[in-house]
Enzyme design. Structure first.
Site, PDB file in Angstrom:
ATOM      1  N   CYS A  41       0.844  -1.192   0.000  1.00 27.74           N
ATOM      2  CA  CYS A  41       0.000   0.000   0.000  1.00 27.74           C
ATOM      3  C   CYS A  41       0.885   1.250   0.000  1.00 27.74           C
ATOM      4  CB  CYS A  41      -0.919  -0.007   1.212  1.00 27.74           C
ATOM      5  SG  CYS A  41      -0.053   0.148   2.776  1.00 27.74           S
ATOM      6  N   CYS A  44       3.121   1.484   3.001  1.00 24.87           N
ATOM      7  CA  CYS A  44       4.241   0.539   2.887  1.00 24.87           C
ATOM      8  C   CYS A  44       5.374   1.152   2.072  1.00 24.87           C
ATOM      9  CB  CYS A  44       3.799  -0.758   2.221  1.00 24.87           C
ATOM     10  SG  CYS A  44       2.594  -1.722   3.123  1.00 24.87           S
ATOM     11  N   ARG A  48       9.179   2.177   3.130  1.00 29.58           N
ATOM     12  CA  ARG A  48      10.385   1.764   2.401  1.00 29.58           C
ATOM     13  C   ARG A  48      11.303   2.953   2.183  1.00 29.58           C
ATOM     14  NH1 ARG A  48       8.430  -2.274  -2.465  1.00 29.58           N
ATOM     15  NH2 ARG A  48       7.357  -3.745  -1.100  1.00 29.58           N
ATOM     16  N   CYS A 104      -5.844   5.506   3.751  1.00 34.69           N
ATOM     17  CA  CYS A 104      -4.611   6.031   3.166  1.00 34.69           C
ATOM     18  C   CYS A 104      -4.877   6.435   1.715  1.00 34.69           C
ATOM     19  CB  CYS A 104      -3.490   5.007   3.248  1.00 34.69           C
ATOM     20  SG  CYS A 104      -3.752   3.498   2.319  1.00 34.69           S
ATOM     21  N   CYS A 130      -4.452  -0.265   2.336  1.00 35.88           N
ATOM     22  CA  CYS A 130      -3.886  -0.160   3.686  1.00 35.88           C
ATOM     23  C   CYS A 130      -4.719  -0.904   4.736  1.00 35.88           C
ATOM     24  CB  CYS A 130      -3.770   1.307   4.095  1.00 35.88           C
ATOM     25  SG  CYS A 130      -2.561   2.233   3.169  1.00 35.88           S
TER      26      CYS A 130
END
Length: 174
Positions: A41, A44, A48, A104, A130
């Site tokens: 998502c 995520c 990263r 999100c 999400c």
């Protein structure tokens, strides 16, 4: 303990260890995305990026850890860990307290001068939801693990930063 962290911050091994942990976490994320086929998502992908920031701090610290160059890497490390912690908390809140009003974004939004999702879509493009529960390990979901991981990164970074301040005070008192 702070003295030990100060000594470690002046060695290349500890900065390489920081980079190694980031690389391992990024590889796990890519494994889950491309092998297990879990769609990342937006949060995520932003996490990263926060991990990449910690990796960049590790690279800067690795260049010359025994010089003041490490003083530039520690704030990057703290900022990236803090942003990652906030993103992981938001992600965990979305999953633990689902609401149609608290969602999100649908698409990642990078600055126009740094379109990571266009340059490297297999790493930075999001097409997941999400609110969807994706993967569990030891009864915790990915978002909860990332909350723990970023909290640990932040605590260690703050302790390393404090060890630098205490070392400077000792050096000035001589």
């Amino acid at each position: 303990m702070l003295n030990f962290l100060n000594i470690c911050s002046k060695t290349r091994k500890s900065w390489v260890l920081l980079i190694f942990t980031v690389v391992i976490l990024e590889l796990i994320a890519l494994y889950l995305q491309h092998i297990v086929l879990i769609k990342p998502c937006v949060l995520c992908i932003y996490q990263r990026c926060a991990l990449c920031g910690i990796g960049i701090a590790g690279l800067i610290g690795t260049i010359a850890p025994f010089t003041p160059l490490r003083f530039f890497s520690i704030p990057i490390w703290i900022y990236s860990a803090w942003k990652g912690l906030l993103l992981a908390k938001e992600y965990t809140d979305i999953q633990l307290h689902p609401s149609p009003f608290f969602m999100c974004d649908l698409f990642v939004q990078f600055p126009h001068w740094l379109p990571l999702n266009k340059w490297w879509p297999s790493m930075f493009d999001a097409d997941g939801d999400c609110a969807e529960y994706k993967w569990y390990f030891l009864s915790l979901e990915i978002s909860q693990w990332m909350l723990i991981i970023f909290a640990n990164y932040l605590i260690i970074a703050i302790l390393v930063s404090l060890s630098q301040i205490i070392d400077l005070k000792k050096w000035n008192n001589k």
